[in-house]
Scaffold this motif. Sequence first.
Motif, PDB file in Angstrom:
ATOM      1  N   ASP A   1     -35.347  21.475  16.303  1.00  0.00           N
ATOM      2  CA  ASP A   1     -36.495  21.698  15.245  1.00  0.00           C
ATOM      3  C   ASP A   1     -37.831  21.403  15.465  1.00  0.00           C
ATOM      4  O   ASP A   1     -38.719  21.643  14.943  1.00  0.00           O
TER       5      ASP A   1
ATOM      6  N   LYS B   1     -32.710  19.039  -3.753  1.00  0.00           N
ATOM      7  CA  LYS B   1     -32.492  19.956  -2.530  1.00  0.00           C
ATOM      8  C   LYS B   1     -31.627  21.099  -2.637  1.00  0.00           C
ATOM      9  O   LYS B   1     -31.647  22.330  -2.476  1.00  0.00           O
TER      10      LYS B   1
ATOM     11  N   ALA C   1     -37.824  14.626   2.975  1.00  0.00           N
ATOM     12  CA  ALA C   1     -38.675  15.608   3.637  1.00  0.00           C
ATOM     13  C   ALA C   1     -38.010  17.060   3.643  1.00  0.00           C
ATOM     14  O   ALA C   1     -38.843  17.981   2.963  1.00  0.00           O
ATOM     15  N   LYS C   2     -36.878  17.032   3.632  1.00  0.00           N
ATOM     16  CA  LYS C   2     -36.039  18.338   3.246  1.00  0.00           C
ATOM     17  C   LYS C   2     -36.376  18.765   1.720  1.00  0.00           C
ATOM     18  O   LYS C   2     -36.487  20.059   1.827  1.00  0.00           O
TER      19      LYS C   2
ATOM     20  N   ALA D   1     -39.990  19.681   1.319  1.00  0.00           N
ATOM     21  CA  ALA D   1     -40.152  20.851   1.729  1.00  0.00           C
ATOM     22  C   ALA D   1     -39.615  22.288   0.984  1.00  0.00           C
ATOM     23  O   ALA D   1     -40.290  23.087   0.801  1.00  0.00           O
TER      24      ALA D   1
ATOM     25  N   GLY E   1     -41.670  23.015  -1.977  1.00  0.00           N
ATOM     26  CA  GLY E   1     -42.819  23.827  -1.454  1.00  0.00           C
ATOM     27  C   GLY E   1     -44.332  23.382  -1.804  1.00  0.00           C
ATOM     28  O   GLY E   1     -45.284  24.239  -1.727  1.00  0.00           O
TER      29      GLY E   1
ATOM     30  N   GLU F   1     -47.678  21.190  -1.463  1.00  0.00           N
ATOM     31  CA  GLU F   1     -48.211  20.312  -0.137  1.00  0.00           C
ATOM     32  C   GLU F   1     -48.341  18.920  -0.722  1.00  0.00           C
ATOM     33  O   GLU F   1     -48.507  17.985   0.018  1.00  0.00           O
TER      34      GLU F   1
ATOM     35  N   ARG G   1     -46.543  14.894   3.515  1.00  0.00           N
ATOM     36  CA  ARG G   1     -46.136  15.035   5.009  1.00  0.00           C
ATOM     37  C   ARG G   1     -47.021  13.956   5.685  1.00  0.00           C
ATOM     38  O   ARG G   1     -46.508  13.388   6.548  1.00  0.00           O
TER      39      ARG G   1
ATOM     40  N   GLN H   1     -39.916  18.910   9.066  1.00  0.00           N
ATOM     41  CA  GLN H   1     -40.418  19.223   7.959  1.00  0.00           C
ATOM     42  C   GLN H   1     -41.943  18.967   7.731  1.00  0.00           C
ATOM     43  O   GLN H   1     -42.644  19.493   6.843  1.00  0.00           O
ATOM     44  N   CYS H   2     -42.701  18.317   8.718  1.00  0.00           N
ATOM     45  CA  CYS H   2     -44.012  17.971   8.629  1.00  0.00           C
ATOM     46  C   CYS H   2     -44.903  18.855   9.680  1.00  0.00           C
ATOM     47  O   CYS H   2     -46.149  18.591   9.790  1.00  0.00           O
ATOM     48  N   GLN H   3     -44.403  19.833  10.196  1.00  0.00           N
ATOM     49  CA  GLN H   3     -45.094  20.696  11.084  1.00  0.00           C
ATOM     50  C   GLN H   3     -46.326  21.760  10.233  1.00  0.00           C
ATOM     51  O   GLN H   3     -45.843  22.104   9.040  1.00  0.00           O
TER      52      GLN H   3
END
Length: 364
Positions: free
Chosen positions: A66, A252, A298-299, A302, A305, A307, A320, A362-364
Amino acid sequence: MICRLIAVAMLAALPVPVQAEEPAARRDATVARAVAYLRAAQSEDGSYSSFAGPAITALVATGLMDNGLTPVDPTVARTLTYLEGFVQEDGGVYGPDSMYRNYETCVAVQCLDRAAKSPNAPRDYADTLAGAEVFLKGLQWDEAEGHDPTSTSYGGAGYGKHRRPDLSNTAFLVEALHALGRGPEDPAIQRALLFVSRTQNLESEHNTTPFSVKVGDGGFYYTPAAGGSSQAGETETGGLRSYGSMTYAGLKSMIYAGVGPDDPRVQAARTWIARHYTLEENPQMGSAGYYYYLHTFAKALAAVGDETFADAEGVQHRWRAELIAKLAELQTPAGSWINPNERWLEADPNLSTAYALLALAQCQ
């Protein structure tokens, strides 16, 4: 020192889009140190912490892929070969005599599916993944186990001698099916959603368990099955306390199951998270399960959705960037992460590092 202060001042004057690149650079550097640690920590057979079965190896490999490594990278390739040795005749991917068959198979599915979707996939995992899906659905508590939809066990997955279903295992099940492309229309996902809804401290048409009104804060706990249990303990009235990692896992899972943002269950979960937003601990659990918490944090966000996320005081958090900064701060000089709290094996740096990488992905 003067030059450094001047450089900092110049950076502060730059437009926001340029500033926003700084967390990305920190993330990449943090990941690079973690990858170097994991390359050195791998056993000759390709495993990580093999005393605990194949799950930690699968989590590490998924975290590596990932974050940009391919299945043909030597470190990843060895983990995949190691995992393939745990494929059982019944389709599961677990250690012999394991009591963690659901958990181990779920994380193996995510790992092998991630490898299968790479253009560099070393082989076709279609048959292995199909067998694992059948196996996982067979473990889910439903009519085959003598439970109908009125049962508090219905739709859940678990581990242990009696496989009592719990939210953690059920969240792993939903995530594995989600990785395989199964959506809200899948009957197993809908059965899991019924169980997940019953782990929320929220009375609704989806949750009429006696626990739903005893706390009523919208958070999630471990399980309503077999008398109910929360790792955060009970209230004086017999309620099951909500806590961080399970609330993010519940949110989630609901999103993956197609529950929309306006649904009262999602709204209540977001309200709980807003009141308990933190990266300092696993809310209501302290340091226990901290890195597991960060990866579910994080998941889940993410999947939401957004920011930014507003806490109960109205402060907007760039979650993030905050997560990257926290993980960079906690990373050891060796490149790993380790939890001084030994609960749930997080004193093992391989496991905590895997969770940290999954969070950073998840922080990309």
